[in-house]
Structure formats: C-alpha cells, structure tokens
Design an enzyme around this catalytic site. Structure first.
Site, PDB file in Angstrom:
ATOM      1  N   CYS A  63     -62.995  22.273  99.353  1.00  0.00           N
ATOM      2  CA  CYS A  63     -63.967  21.330  98.781  1.00  0.00           C
ATOM      3  C   CYS A  63     -64.274  21.838  97.360  1.00  0.00           C
ATOM      4  CB  CYS A  63     -65.235  21.286  99.618  1.00  0.00           C
ATOM      5  SG  CYS A  63     -64.900  20.906 101.349  1.00  0.00           S
ATOM      6  N   SER A 101     -71.026  18.031 106.976  1.00  0.00           N
ATOM      7  CA  SER A 101     -71.059  18.014 105.516  1.00  0.00           C
ATOM      8  C   SER A 101     -70.499  16.676 105.048  1.00  0.00           C
ATOM      9  CB  SER A 101     -70.201  19.161 104.978  1.00  0.00           C
ATOM     10  OG  SER A 101     -70.762  20.375 105.398  1.00  0.00           O
ATOM     11  N   CYS A 116     -67.413  24.011  96.294  1.00  0.00           N
ATOM     12  CA  CYS A 116     -67.759  25.157  97.152  1.00  0.00           C
ATOM     13  C   CYS A 116     -67.048  26.407  96.678  1.00  0.00           C
ATOM     14  CB  CYS A 116     -67.377  24.829  98.593  1.00  0.00           C
ATOM     15  SG  CYS A 116     -67.487  26.234  99.709  1.00  0.00           S
ATOM     16  N   HIS A 125     -71.788  14.476 102.293  1.00  0.00           N
ATOM     17  CA  HIS A 125     -71.767  14.519 100.819  1.00  0.00           C
ATOM     18  C   HIS A 125     -71.490  13.199 100.116  1.00  0.00           C
ATOM     19  CE1 HIS A 125     -72.391  18.649 101.543  1.00  0.00           C
ATOM     20  NE2 HIS A 125     -71.142  18.978 101.755  1.00  0.00           N
ATOM     21  N   CYS A 172     -77.547  33.053 109.036  1.00  0.00           N
ATOM     22  CA  CYS A 172     -76.431  32.179 108.682  1.00  0.00           C
ATOM     23  C   CYS A 172     -75.174  33.042 108.664  1.00  0.00           C
ATOM     24  CB  CYS A 172     -76.707  31.567 107.308  1.00  0.00           C
ATOM     25  SG  CYS A 172     -75.329  30.646 106.642  1.00  0.00           S
ATOM     26  N   SER A 231     -72.027  23.888 111.516  1.00  0.00           N
ATOM     27  CA  SER A 231     -71.812  22.960 110.396  1.00  0.00           C
ATOM     28  C   SER A 231     -70.313  22.773 110.204  1.00  0.00           C
ATOM     29  CB  SER A 231     -72.439  23.536 109.132  1.00  0.00           C
ATOM     30  OG  SER A 231     -72.137  22.720 108.015  1.00  0.00           O
ATOM     31  N   CYS A 284     -72.939  30.709  98.321  1.00  0.00           N
ATOM     32  CA  CYS A 284     -72.057  31.354  99.264  1.00  0.00           C
ATOM     33  C   CYS A 284     -70.781  31.846  98.585  1.00  0.00           C
ATOM     34  CB  CYS A 284     -71.710  30.377 100.372  1.00  0.00           C
ATOM     35  SG  CYS A 284     -70.955  31.188 101.730  1.00  0.00           S
ATOM     36  N   CYS A 302     -61.386  29.828 103.035  1.00  0.00           N
ATOM     37  CA  CYS A 302     -61.338  28.561 103.765  1.00  0.00           C
ATOM     38  C   CYS A 302     -60.133  27.780 103.257  1.00  0.00           C
ATOM     39  CB  CYS A 302     -62.626  27.772 103.514  1.00  0.00           C
ATOM     40  SG  CYS A 302     -62.718  26.221 104.424  1.00  0.00           S
ATOM     41  N   GLY A 333     -66.313  29.685 105.379  1.00  0.00           N
ATOM     42  CA  GLY A 333     -65.299  29.202 106.302  1.00  0.00           C
ATOM     43  C   GLY A 333     -65.705  27.965 107.071  1.00  0.00           C
ATOM     44  N   GLU A 334     -64.732  27.374 107.700  1.00  0.00           N
ATOM     45  CA  GLU A 334     -64.947  26.175 108.507  1.00  0.00           C
ATOM     46  C   GLU A 334     -64.868  26.595 109.976  1.00  0.00           C
ATOM     47  OE1 GLU A 334     -65.678  22.786 108.366  1.00  0.00           O
ATOM     48  OE2 GLU A 334     -65.362  22.955 110.517  1.00  0.00           O
ATOM     49  N   GLU A 363     -69.787  37.065 104.029  1.00  0.00           N
ATOM     50  CA  GLU A 363     -71.229  37.141 103.781  1.00  0.00           C
ATOM     51  C   GLU A 363     -72.026  36.587 104.955  1.00  0.00           C
ATOM     52  OE1 GLU A 363     -72.218  35.082 100.222  1.00  0.00           O
ATOM     53  OE2 GLU A 363     -70.972  36.365  98.973  1.00  0.00           O
TER      54      GLU A 363
HETATM   55  N1  SAH Z   1     -67.290  24.749 106.363  1.00  0.00           N
HETATM   56  C1  SAH Z   1     -68.510  24.271 106.919  1.00  0.00           C
HETATM   57  C2  SAH Z   1     -69.627  25.291 106.926  1.00  0.00           C
HETATM   58  C3  SAH Z   1     -69.791  26.185 105.750  1.00  0.00           C
HETATM   59  S1  SAH Z   1     -70.385  25.462 104.276  1.00  0.00           S
HETATM   60  C4  SAH Z   1     -68.945  23.026 106.199  1.00  0.00           C
HETATM   61  O1  SAH Z   1     -68.344  22.671 105.187  1.00  0.00           O
HETATM   62  O2  SAH Z   1     -69.847  22.373 106.693  1.00  0.00           O
HETATM   63  C5  SAH Z   1     -72.104  25.140 104.633  1.00  0.00           C
HETATM   64  C6  SAH Z   1     -72.696  24.051 103.771  1.00  0.00           C
HETATM   65  O3  SAH Z   1     -72.826  24.476 102.405  1.00  0.00           O
HETATM   66  C7  SAH Z   1     -71.858  22.781 103.747  1.00  0.00           C
HETATM   67  O4  SAH Z   1     -72.660  21.634 103.904  1.00  0.00           O
HETATM   68  C8  SAH Z   1     -71.249  22.846 102.365  1.00  0.00           C
HETATM   69  O5  SAH Z   1     -70.836  21.584 101.952  1.00  0.00           O
HETATM   70  C9  SAH Z   1     -72.397  23.429 101.555  1.00  0.00           C
HETATM   71  N2  SAH Z   1     -72.017  23.966 100.247  1.00  0.00           N
HETATM   72  C10 SAH Z   1     -70.828  24.480  99.871  1.00  0.00           C
HETATM   73  N3  SAH Z   1     -70.861  24.856  98.560  1.00  0.00           N
HETATM   74  C11 SAH Z   1     -72.102  24.571  98.114  1.00  0.00           C
HETATM   75  C12 SAH Z   1     -72.763  24.749  96.849  1.00  0.00           C
HETATM   76  N4  SAH Z   1     -72.138  25.295  95.812  1.00  0.00           N
HETATM   77  N5  SAH Z   1     -74.048  24.343  96.762  1.00  0.00           N
HETATM   78  C13 SAH Z   1     -74.689  23.822  97.837  1.00  0.00           C
HETATM   79  N6  SAH Z   1     -74.134  23.654  99.050  1.00  0.00           N
HETATM   80  C14 SAH Z   1     -72.846  24.014  99.186  1.00  0.00           C
HETATM   81 FE1  SF4 Z   2     -64.595  25.185 103.500  1.00  0.00          FE
HETATM   82 FE2  SF4 Z   2     -67.061  24.213 104.085  1.00  0.00          FE
HETATM   83 FE3  SF4 Z   2     -66.516  25.264 101.650  1.00  0.00          FE
HETATM   84 FE4  SF4 Z   2     -65.437  22.922 102.355  1.00  0.00          FE
HETATM   85  S1  SF4 Z   2     -67.636  23.373 102.096  1.00  0.00           S
HETATM   86  S2  SF4 Z   2     -64.370  24.622 101.345  1.00  0.00           S
HETATM   87  S3  SF4 Z   2     -65.075  23.230 104.532  1.00  0.00           S
HETATM   88  S4  SF4 Z   2     -66.515  26.360 103.589  1.00  0.00           S
END
Ligand code: SAH
Ligand code: SF4
Length: 347
Positions: A111, A217, A114, A219, A100, A195, A336, A107, A163-164, A87
């Site tokens: 987490c 990230s 996510c 958190h 974005c 990020s 996402c 990934c 993805g990361e 996406e």
């Molecule tokens: N993998 C990288 C970048 C992609 S995620 C990372 O983790 O930073 C981009 C951002 O969206 C991150 O800060 C992630 O923690 C946040 N994110 C993931 N799932 C989410 C959700 N369900 N609601 C809000 N933010 C979320």
């Molecule tokens: Fe991967 Fe970022 Fe989602 Fe964590 S928040 S699972 S690092 S995409």
C-alpha cells in the site's frame, strides 16, 4: 506451549508435573527468564534454559512518549531470520491498555501510504513470536516503577503492526489460540482485533475459526482509487469485500470497523464521502478515521484536523457512525516501521 504439553515434557525430565503450571503462570505474567522464576528449583531452571526457547525475541530498542505510549523494536532469534526486526506498541488509555503487534517482517502488499509496504517482505512470524511481543511488553511494564497500576495492564490486543496478519494465516491462528486459551493469556475475543487490508477467503476462515473483532483497511469506497491505495483490491474488489463483510458473524454489540486514513486531496473530498456513505452497512459497521502518519519520502500528506472533523460530521449526518482515531505517541517515531528503520541504521 500449553500446560499439558509442558507437563508431559517436564515429567519426561523426571520432574513433578505441577511445575508446569507454575512455569506457565510466570510466563503469562511476562517473566520469561527461568532464573527469575522464584519457586522453580535450580536443576529445572537449568533444563528450561538449555532445552527450550524461553524468549524467542530480543528487545532491541524501546521508546516512551510523554503520553505513555511505548514503542518497541524486537529482533527475531530464529535460525535464518536472526536479527530481522519488527515493532510493537503499548497504548495506555483511561480504562484499557492495548498492545499492537506485528505479524510479518515487511509486507508483500505494498500500500503506497504505508511505511511497512515500502519494506521488502522477509518473514512470517510464528504464533510464538507474536505472543512473545505481548509477553515482553508485559515484562517491561512490570519493571517500570513509573507505570501505575491502572496504566500498565494489557487488556486488549490489536493486530495492527507490521505486516498483513491474514497473509500469515498459520501464525495468526496459532497466536489467537494461545491468546484466547485459558492456559495462555485468556483474553476474550471481544478484546482482540485483527486488521486486514481485505483478503476475502482468509476473512471468512477467520470468522469461522476465531470470530474476533475485525477491522478492514478500506481507505476508499471507489474501486479505481482502491486499486492504487490498497492494491489487494485488484484481486478482491469492493463487491467481493462487501459480500464477505455482510457474512462475517458479529456477536452482540459489536461492529466491524472500517479504517480510513484521510489523505489530503486523494480520498477526503465530498465525492469520496458520498461513495463511502453508499458503501457502509451502517447497522453493522462504523468508520474509524485515521490521521495519516507521514514518514520521510512518503508521497502523501494527511488531511488537516479541521477537515477530519468536517469529514466525520458529514458521515454522521448521513447516519454513518464515525469516530476520529486520536493519534498517540506523536513525539516518538510513531509511524509504523520508522523506529525499526532507525534501529537498523544505528546498527
Ligand atoms: N496489514 C494490515 C494491518 C497492519 S496496518 C492492514 O493493512 O490492515 C494497520 C493500519 O495502519 C491499517 O489500517 C493501515 O492502512 C494503516 N496505516 C498504514 N500506514 C499508515 C500511515 N502512514 N498512517 C496512518 N495509518 C497507516
Ligand atoms: Fe501491508 Fe497493511 Fe501496510 Fe498495506 S497497510 S502494506 S497491507 S501492512
């Protein structure tokens, strides 16, 4: 391809080298179909179509929100990965347009809040596939008569999709080189944000090779809780992350962003705020509070809007710069991974 690379190829085809610049200009505007390149002769168009991959992604689905946010699902075309989806999002604001992009299909980092983390890891995107997301969005915006001048420009790029990015270092670096080069989209590093969930050695290398804006990230500032919310913390705990962030080079007027998704009863309590205040290096960092985007079967609920502002005010009163990220595209599948999941179900 750079202009120089394309030029040498075109010359081998027996065509004049200046055509390379014309083709690159079209590409950078988001025109990837050779047939639409008006000043290119037919035989060269044909050669481009048969010998090169002009658009490495297929647009599978597109959704527009009433606030102008647009979400896209792309499928890879590459051998072995054909049909795998990612996406990307376009977010128009008063004076900027942010794309974005995704860096991986799925990934590995898992987490638990996510949606992408719940999907199996399937592929690293190439640098071209990352750039192709931006170019396809540019093309879509150009074609839309409803998008006015001010609101259809791509001025900023964030690597915050699926993805990361730092777990796909090769593709990331390749895409950054193309984004920043004069030949490519020629975007200043100040307009690019990567990020990461906190891959310490890769953050260091990013700062050395491409010192773009960094978002982490975080958190939570508690190791015990971060081991659960951001499991890469078990490998790179907060003490290591702290040293790495302190060493990351900042240009003038920039700061590192610490992303913090507020989860009700999990990381939004008084003690969480105290720990966060102790962790933040207030001179160099700011906290961006993010509203949790729920998805079906997600194990968490987000903090209320009221609670988010109380949390933000609490941070500010302790001298920490904090902002609340405005949630966009609420009427579309904005979390996402959601639109991709729907596209896959629909087949
Ligand atoms: N993998 C990288 C970048 C992609 S995620 C990372 O983790 O930073 C981009 C951002 O969206 C991150 O800060 C992630 O923690 C946040 N994110 C993931 N799932 C989410 C959700 N369900 N609601 C809000 N933010 C979320
Ligand atoms: Fe991967 Fe970022 Fe989602 Fe964590 S928040 S699972 S690092 S995409």
């Amino acid at each position: 391809m750079t202009t120089i690379e394309l030029e040498s190829l075109i010359k081998r085809w027996g065509q004049p080298g200046y055509r390379a610049r014309q083709i690159i200009d079209w590409r950078n505007k988001g025109v990837s179909d050779p047939d639409a390149m008006r000043n290119i002769p037919a035989d060269l168009k044909h050669r481009l179509k048969t010998d090169l991959v002009c658009q490495p992604l297929n647009l599978v689905r597109r959704q527009a929100s009433s606030d102008g946010t647009r979400k896209y699902v792309f499928a890879l075309k590459r051998h072995r990965f054909a049909g795998k989806m990612v996406e990307a999002v376009f977010i128009p604001e008063e004076k900027r347009g942010t794309v974005c992009i995704s860096s991986q299909v799925g990934c590995v980092l898992d987490c638990p809040f996510c949606h992408t983390g719940t999907q199996a890891f399937e592929a690293n995107l190439s640098g071209s596939e990352m750039i192709a997301q931006i170019l396809a969005i540019k093309a879509d915006l150009r074609a839309d008569p409803m998008a006015d001048e001010l609101h259809n420009q791509v001025t900023h790029v964030v690597y915050m999709g699926m993805g990361e990015p730092l777990a796909n270092e090769e593709g990331l670096h390749e895409s950054l080189a193309a984004l920043m080069s004069e030949d490519g989209l020629h975007l200043s590093r100040r307009r690019i944000t990567v990020s990461s969930s906190g891959l310490v050695p890769q953050i260091k290398r990013l700062g050395e090779a491409y010192p773009v804006n960094l978002a982490i990230s975080l958190h939570t500032a508690s190791d015990a809780l971060r081991d659960v919310l951001v499991p890469i913390n078990r490998k790179y705990p907060l003490s290591q992350l702290r040293r790495c962030l302190n060493a990351y080079s900042l240009g003038s007027q920039r700061h590192i962003t610490l992303e913090y998704v507020l989860l009700h009863g999990v990381n939004d309590r008084e003690e969480d705020m105290r720990e966060l205040v102790r962790f933040v290096n207030a001179e160099r960092e700011r906290v961006n509070l993010i509203q949790f985007n729920p998805y079906p079967e997600s194990p968490y609920t987000g903090s209320s809007k009221e609670h988010m502002s109380i949390f933000a005010q609490g941070l500010i009163s302790k001298g920490v710069r904090a902002t609340v990220r405005r949630s966009r595209g609420q009427d579309i599948m904005a979390a996402c991974g959601q639109l991709k999941a729907e596209a896959q179900q629909a087949g």
